[in-house]
Design an enzyme around this catalytic site. Sequence first.
Site, PDB file in Angstrom:
ATOM      1  N   ARG A 110     -33.306 -67.659  78.488  1.00 36.46           N
ATOM      2  CA  ARG A 110     -34.787 -67.656  78.054  1.00 36.46           C
ATOM      3  C   ARG A 110     -35.824 -68.426  79.177  1.00 36.46           C
ATOM      4  O   ARG A 110     -35.483 -69.711  79.301  1.00 36.46           O
ATOM      5  CB  ARG A 110     -35.020 -67.817  76.804  1.00 36.46           C
ATOM      6  N   GLU A 155     -28.895 -60.887  79.289  1.00 38.39           N
ATOM      7  CA  GLU A 155     -30.407 -60.570  79.138  1.00 38.39           C
ATOM      8  C   GLU A 155     -31.290 -61.637  79.170  1.00 38.39           C
ATOM      9  O   GLU A 155     -30.980 -62.812  78.936  1.00 38.39           O
ATOM     10  CB  GLU A 155     -30.339 -60.423  77.491  1.00 38.39           C
TER      11      GLU A 155
END
Length: 268
Positions: free
Chosen positions: A70, A132
């Site tokens: 993130r 991701e």
Amino acid sequence: MLGPYRQAVDELVVKFTHIKQEYQDARMYSPIESVSGRVKRISSILDKAHRKGVPIEQIEEKIEDIAGVRIICQFVEDISTVVGIIRGRSDLTVKQEKDYISKSKPSGYRSYHMIVYYTVQTFGEPKTIEAEIQIRTLAMNFWSTIEHSLQYKYKENMPDGLRERLLRAADAVSVLDKEMASVRDEIMDAQNSNRQKANIVTNILNNIENLYHIANEREVSKIQKEFFEIYKKDDIALLKRFNKELDVLSETHHAQSIQSSAGRFIDL
Ligand code: 0O2
């Protein structure tokens, strides 16, 4: 199975943190505010596989966020800069991009996701895995962290009233991001001048410390007092001028000390 994913997360966090460091070393504003990463817990992997009807043997192929990184930005504008950086990297191949910022999810969730291929050098052989990368602002992150814990608490049964309040909060986050974007230049100017002041002060203090080794002690303590007086005035132009004068003084003392030690060498 999770070893290479852990390695990938560790490496990617280090790499993106270094990008922030590089911007700071170049005394530039960094589009990256902070970086974190996690490997999905086995129970969450199994839950997701079950939810999506993925057979166990296809988990690595079908679950794209076992490795998750993130990246948090201060402003919405920074997100596209970070996306550009990721697209241009030679160690990452972008498989897919999901733009939940232009069009938020029905929950109100906003974030930019990139699914990438990344190769880790494992003990045996190189292994390419999917990861991701979620890119979002501080405000988007605040909302999604709270909403995620509520989702966890209520699972599929979130009360309608709460869901509506979260949607309203998501709108407020969107307005906040827009407001912040409109004062971005002001905020960046303030941050730049703070950073500049901190750099000058560090330089001055280093110079004073060095002068204690090569110059007369009384002279240096006079300089130190002068610095405190200038510092109190909180005027960056004065600090800059003082810093330049100290640079020259340090150079002169340094040159003198080299000359005198060379003289001693010749005497010997
Ligand atoms: P966790 O616990 O964070 O790992 P797709 O088939 O592409 O629609 P997928 O694969 O879930 O669905 O991808 P998507 O929608 O891009 O979501 C991936 C991750 O984004 C989620 O992982 C969440 O971390 C985050 N996310 C997506 N939607 C929401 C949302 O409505 N609220 C919050 N707070 N986060 C969201 P996991 O596995 O769901 O959860």
